[in-house]
Motif scaffolding. Structure first.
Motif, short mmCIF file in Angstrom:
data_model
loop_
_atom_site.label_atom_id
_atom_site.label_comp_id
_atom_site.label_asym_id
_atom_site.label_seq_id
_atom_site.Cartn_x
_atom_site.Cartn_y
_atom_site.Cartn_z
N ALA A 120 0.98 -1.28 0.09
CA ALA A 120 -0.17 0.20 -0.05
C ALA A 120 0.90 1.34 0.02
O ALA A 120 1.90 0.97 -0.05
N SER A 121 0.03 2.15 -0.13
CA SER A 121 0.88 3.78 -0.09
C SER A 121 0.43 4.53 1.00
O SER A 121 -0.78 4.28 1.70
N LEU A 122 1.41 5.33 1.67
CA LEU A 122 1.09 6.42 2.51
C LEU A 122 1.76 7.90 2.00
O LEU A 122 2.69 7.67 1.59
N ARG A 123 1.17 8.75 2.78
CA ARG A 123 1.74 10.02 2.49
C ARG A 123 1.76 10.65 3.57
O ARG A 123 0.92 11.01 4.42
N LEU A 124 3.13 11.15 3.90
CA LEU A 124 3.18 11.82 5.44
C LEU A 124 3.45 13.28 4.95
O LEU A 124 3.83 13.72 3.92
N SER A 125 3.08 14.03 5.88
CA SER A 125 3.42 15.61 5.62
C SER A 125 3.91 16.25 6.72
O SER A 125 3.88 16.00 8.14
N CYS A 126 4.80 17.25 6.52
CA CYS A 126 5.11 17.90 7.91
C CYS A 126 5.09 19.41 7.73
O CYS A 126 5.67 20.21 6.47
N ALA A 127 4.40 19.95 8.65
CA ALA A 127 4.33 21.50 8.40
C ALA A 127 5.01 22.31 9.42
O ALA A 127 5.29 21.88 10.48
N ALA A 128 5.92 23.47 8.69
CA ALA A 128 6.69 24.24 9.67
C ALA A 128 5.82 25.41 9.73
O ALA A 128 5.58 26.06 8.90
N SER A 129 6.14 25.83 11.25
CA SER A 129 5.71 27.06 11.59
C SER A 129 6.60 27.93 11.97
O SER A 129 7.51 27.23 12.75
N GLY A 130 6.58 29.26 11.94
CA GLY A 130 7.50 30.11 12.55
C GLY A 130 8.39 30.46 11.74
O GLY A 130 8.31 30.55 10.12
N ASP A 131 9.76 30.84 12.00
CA ASP A 131 10.78 31.49 11.07
C ASP A 131 11.63 30.36 10.47
O ASP A 131 12.35 29.76 11.24
#
Length: 125
Positions: free
Chosen positions: A15-26
């Motif tokens: 199967a497949s998965l998609r990971l995401s990483c959100a960066a906040s700040g400077d």
């Protein structure tokens, strides 16, 4: 700067998965963004990395051809598309950011000063 990883889960092999990483700040000091993983009883290992400016990428041999790292600069996010998942991909996946500029640093977890909280990926056979 905070890194928030998401997208983990439990899937079957293939199967497949998609990971995401959100960066906040400077995030102006981030030269590399990377994904690492740590399986139970094992050390944290490099999975994939991307240079923010050029979007040049690097992958570990174990995921090359199956995983793709990408970045959306406007959204300050980095994604890891994982295809043809295998049971040995089971681990906690971490996103990280580095201010190092030497390319070889992309593989070294010690070069990353900021880490997300991790997201669990479980692949059953």
């Amino acid at each position: 700067v905070q890194l928030q990883a998401s997208g983990g889960g439990m899937v079957q092999a293939g199967a497949s998965l998609r990971l995401s990483c959100a960066a906040s700040g400077d995030t102006s000091s981030h030269f590399f963004m990377g994904w690492f993983r740590q399986a139970p009883g094992k050390e944290r290992e490099f999975v994939a990395g991307i240079r923010v400016s050029s979007r040049s990428t690097a992958y570990s041999d174990s995921v090359k051809g199956r995983f793709t790292i990408s970045r959306e600069n406007a959204k300050n996010t980095v994604a890891l598309q994982m295809n043809i998942l295998k049971p040995e991909d089971t681990a906690v996946y971490y996103c990280a950011a580095s201010d190092r500029i030497i390319w070889s640093s992309i593989y070294n977890p010690q070069a990353y000063g900021q880490w997300g909280q991790g997201t669990l990926v479980t692949v059953s056979s």
